[in-house]
Scaffold this active site. Structure first.
Site, PDB file in Angstrom:
ATOM      1  NE  ARG A  14      -1.390   2.468   2.938  1.00 58.13           N
ATOM      2  CZ  ARG A  14      -0.964   3.586   3.473  1.00 58.13           C
ATOM      3  NH1 ARG A  14      -0.813   4.675   2.743  1.00 58.13           N
ATOM      4  NH2 ARG A  14      -0.644   3.640   4.756  1.00 58.13           N
ATOM      5  CG  ASP A  15       2.907   4.526   3.042  1.00 54.23           C
ATOM      6  OD1 ASP A  15       3.398   5.240   2.153  1.00 54.23           O
ATOM      7  OD2 ASP A  15       2.666   4.945   4.181  1.00 54.23           O
ATOM      8  CG  HIS A 203       2.234   4.732   9.106  1.00 53.35           C
ATOM      9  ND1 HIS A 203       1.903   3.698   8.259  1.00 53.35           N
ATOM     10  CD2 HIS A 203       2.702   5.724   8.310  1.00 53.35           C
ATOM     11  CE1 HIS A 203       2.166   4.052   7.003  1.00 53.35           C
ATOM     12  NE2 HIS A 203       2.649   5.281   7.013  1.00 53.35           N
ATOM     13  CG  HIS A 205       6.737   7.929   6.228  1.00 52.10           C
ATOM     14  ND1 HIS A 205       6.831   7.523   4.917  1.00 52.10           N
ATOM     15  CD2 HIS A 205       5.478   7.619   6.623  1.00 52.10           C
ATOM     16  CE1 HIS A 205       5.681   6.993   4.533  1.00 52.10           C
ATOM     17  NE2 HIS A 205       4.833   7.043   5.538  1.00 52.10           N
ATOM     18  CB  CYS A 236       1.414  10.517   1.476  1.00 55.04           C
ATOM     19  SG  CYS A 236      -0.160  11.195   0.920  1.00 55.04           S
ATOM     20  CG  ASN A 245       6.164   3.444   4.773  1.00 58.14           C
ATOM     21  OD1 ASN A 245       5.910   3.585   3.590  1.00 58.14           O
ATOM     22  ND2 ASN A 245       5.261   3.579   5.704  1.00 58.14           N
TER      23      ASN A 245
HETATM   24  N1  COA Z   1     -12.400   3.113  -5.135  1.00 59.50           N
HETATM   25  C1  COA Z   1     -12.372   3.256  -6.476  1.00 59.50           C
HETATM   26  N2  COA Z   1     -12.891   4.320  -7.128  1.00 59.50           N
HETATM   27  C2  COA Z   1     -13.458   5.277  -6.377  1.00 59.50           C
HETATM   28  C3  COA Z   1     -13.534   5.192  -4.988  1.00 59.50           C
HETATM   29  C4  COA Z   1     -12.955   4.059  -4.371  1.00 59.50           C
HETATM   30  N3  COA Z   1     -12.944   3.926  -3.048  1.00 59.50           N
HETATM   31  N4  COA Z   1     -14.143   6.268  -4.520  1.00 59.50           N
HETATM   32  C5  COA Z   1     -14.448   7.027  -5.587  1.00 59.50           C
HETATM   33  N5  COA Z   1     -14.044   6.425  -6.706  1.00 59.50           N
HETATM   34  C6  COA Z   1     -14.129   6.925  -8.088  1.00 59.50           C
HETATM   35  C7  COA Z   1     -15.478   7.401  -8.494  1.00 59.50           C
HETATM   36  O1  COA Z   1     -16.215   6.352  -9.042  1.00 59.50           O
HETATM   37  C8  COA Z   1     -15.167   8.454  -9.527  1.00 59.50           C
HETATM   38  O2  COA Z   1     -14.833   7.830 -10.732  1.00 59.50           O
HETATM   39  P1  COA Z   1     -15.172   8.514 -12.150  1.00 59.50           P
HETATM   40  O3  COA Z   1     -14.365   9.781 -12.178  1.00 59.50           O
HETATM   41  O4  COA Z   1     -14.707   7.505 -13.119  1.00 59.50           O
HETATM   42  O5  COA Z   1     -16.649   8.747 -12.107  1.00 59.50           O
HETATM   43  C9  COA Z   1     -13.891   9.076  -8.998  1.00 59.50           C
HETATM   44  O6  COA Z   1     -13.291   8.081  -8.167  1.00 59.50           O
HETATM   45  C10 COA Z   1     -14.132  10.327  -8.204  1.00 59.50           C
HETATM   46  O7  COA Z   1     -15.135  10.060  -7.242  1.00 59.50           O
HETATM   47  P2  COA Z   1     -15.588  11.169  -6.181  1.00 59.50           P
HETATM   48  O8  COA Z   1     -16.519  10.543  -5.219  1.00 59.50           O
HETATM   49  O9  COA Z   1     -16.021  12.418  -6.883  1.00 59.50           O
HETATM   50  O10 COA Z   1     -14.261  11.384  -5.410  1.00 59.50           O
HETATM   51  P3  COA Z   1     -13.250  12.586  -5.419  1.00 59.50           P
HETATM   52  O11 COA Z   1     -12.813  12.986  -6.749  1.00 59.50           O
HETATM   53  O12 COA Z   1     -13.767  13.606  -4.494  1.00 59.50           O
HETATM   54  O13 COA Z   1     -11.999  11.827  -4.744  1.00 59.50           O
HETATM   55  C11 COA Z   1     -11.300  10.044  -3.285  1.00 59.50           C
HETATM   56  C12 COA Z   1     -12.095  11.312  -3.442  1.00 59.50           C
HETATM   57  C13 COA Z   1     -11.252   9.769  -1.794  1.00 59.50           C
HETATM   58  C14 COA Z   1     -11.981   8.912  -4.010  1.00 59.50           C
HETATM   59  C15 COA Z   1      -9.873  10.220  -3.863  1.00 59.50           C
HETATM   60  O14 COA Z   1      -9.364  11.446  -3.445  1.00 59.50           O
HETATM   61  C16 COA Z   1      -8.944   9.102  -3.439  1.00 59.50           C
HETATM   62  O15 COA Z   1      -9.079   7.968  -3.856  1.00 59.50           O
HETATM   63  N6  COA Z   1      -7.961   9.411  -2.564  1.00 59.50           N
HETATM   64  C17 COA Z   1      -7.060   8.409  -2.060  1.00 59.50           C
HETATM   65  C18 COA Z   1      -5.755   9.048  -1.784  1.00 59.50           C
HETATM   66  C19 COA Z   1      -4.718   8.055  -1.316  1.00 59.50           C
HETATM   67  O16 COA Z   1      -4.788   6.861  -1.531  1.00 59.50           O
HETATM   68  N7  COA Z   1      -3.693   8.607  -0.649  1.00 59.50           N
HETATM   69  C20 COA Z   1      -2.613   7.848  -0.183  1.00 59.50           C
HETATM   70  C21 COA Z   1      -2.929   7.047   1.024  1.00 59.50           C
HETATM   71  S1  COA Z   1      -2.823   7.972   2.496  1.00 59.50           S
HETATM   72 ZN    ZN Z   2       2.783   6.469   5.285  1.00 56.24          ZN
END
Ligand code: COA
Ligand code: ZN
Length: 300
Positions: A14-15, A203, A205, A236, A245
């Site tokens: 993941r990370d 956790h 880094h 991140c 990490n």
């Molecule tokens: N898994 C897969 N796809 C997802 C999802 C999930 N959990 N949640 C939302 N989506 C998809 C939606 O279907 C949409 O797809 P489309 O553009 O094809 O229609 C798109 O993501 C945007 O959805 P929305 O609800 O409008 O989300 P957003 O644009 O506001 O983004 C997150 C919010 C949370 C989904 C996004 O910022 C994200 O995935 N962040 C994770 C960051 C991360 O992993 N950081 C590192 C770890 S700390």
């Molecule tokens: Zn981390």
């Protein structure tokens, strides 16, 4: 397990992988993760169910989980929302790790929500998932690259919203390696004194070289659960200056030398770290994987 031993959660899948720019084929991801499990790691945060636009490298989350030879290990997946939690459950994750940052700025950059909105989302998830299958990771616990270092009161206030949820664990995350050992001591001492029922994990880094020192500071205050990534990869993508990490192989080696059991076979783990270095194609930050363990003797 005796009280002095530690449980290390490997977060390479993941990370670690989320920060890799070059696509890692799903089979290679599974090879590394299965190698980590084969060395005795019992908790594996294998991937994230997040938007594939946010983190393209982890778009094969479901396929990765399907290829893991889980044995008796606990498989965890990071999720940012209810939708991700549902995907993770369908894919067979044992636990979900819900991420929320103490920093309002970082939370918006990372998951496009305010801290209150993320807390709301967590409440929705607890209506569908048993709380003992939910880990809460508090990003930027010690400080944020946009807002600076924090005092423990700020973290305490956020935990106040979740303290009665019965969550499996709260992980204090030093997302960009800003914490120092004195601060870790202070935070862990205060939070564990005020919330004795809560299991806290660290956790860390190694962005500024304080990772192992912070782990020891936490251990001395009673922390027995730590996250770490093989070879010291990770970070991140939504935090400026983020880097690796704390290295799983180095943390395990340090604890084992101290007589603190991790359940990990060091030679096997080092072998997997070296194999991952070949797969990723650049020199990894891990140190024991280069030098060998302190018990390895060289011919005179
Ligand atoms: N898994 C897969 N796809 C997802 C999802 C999930 N959990 N949640 C939302 N989506 C998809 C939606 O279907 C949409 O797809 P489309 O553009 O094809 O229609 C798109 O993501 C945007 O959805 P929305 O609800 O409008 O989300 P957003 O644009 O506001 O983004 C997150 C919010 C949370 C989904 C996004 O910022 C994200 O995935 N962040 C994770 C960051 C991360 O992993 N950081 C590192 C770890 S700390
Ligand atoms: Zn981390």
């Amino acid at each position: 397990m005796p009280d002095l031993d530690v449980v290390l959660t490997d977060v390479t899948g993941r990370d670690g992988f989320q920060m890799e720019k070059e696509w890692i084929p799903t089979d290679r991801k599974a090879e590394v993760l299965n190698g980590i499990l084969a060395s005795g790691v019992k908790r594996l945060e294998a991937t994230s169910f997040v938007s594939p636009k946010a983190v393209p490298q982890l778009k094969d989350a479901k396929e990765v989980l399907a290829r893991i030879d889980r044995q008796d290990a606990e498989i965890i997946a990071l999720v940012p929302n209810l939708r991700g939690a549902e995907f993770a459950r369908e894919a067979g994750a044992d636990k979900i790790n819900f991420v929320l940052s103490i920093s309002e700025t970082h939370n918006r950059k990372n998951v496009r929500r305010s801290v209150d909105e993320s807390l709301e989302q967590l409440r929705d998830i607890t209506e569908v998932f048993p709380p003992d299958q939910i880990i809460l990771s508090l990003g930027t616990t010690f400080g944020c690259p946009f807002e600076g270092l924090y005092a423990v009161d700020k973290v305490h206030a956020v935990i106040g919203n979740v303290a009665d949820m019965g969550l499996s664990q709260i992980t204090l995350c030093d997302t960009t390696g800003m914490a120092n050992p004195k601060q870790v001591t202070e935070f862990v001492r205060r939070l564990s004194a005020d919330l004795p029922e809560q299991r806290f994990a660290l956790h860390l880094h190694n962005t500024r070289g304080m990772g192992l020192a912070n782990a020891i500071a936490g251990y001395q205050e009673g922390i027995r659960h730590f996250d770490a990534a093989l070879g010291g990869i990770g970070g991140c993508p939504f935090a400026p200056g983020a880097s690796g990490n704390v290295t799983l192989d180095d943390v395990a080696h340090m604890f084992e030398l101290m007589g603190v059991k991790t359940g990990i076979d060091m030679e096997s783990l080092i072998g997997t770290a070296r194999r991952m270095q070949e797969i990723l194609g650049y020199e990894l930050p891990g140190q024991v994987m280069k030098a060998g363990t302190a018990k390895t003797l060289h011919p005179v």
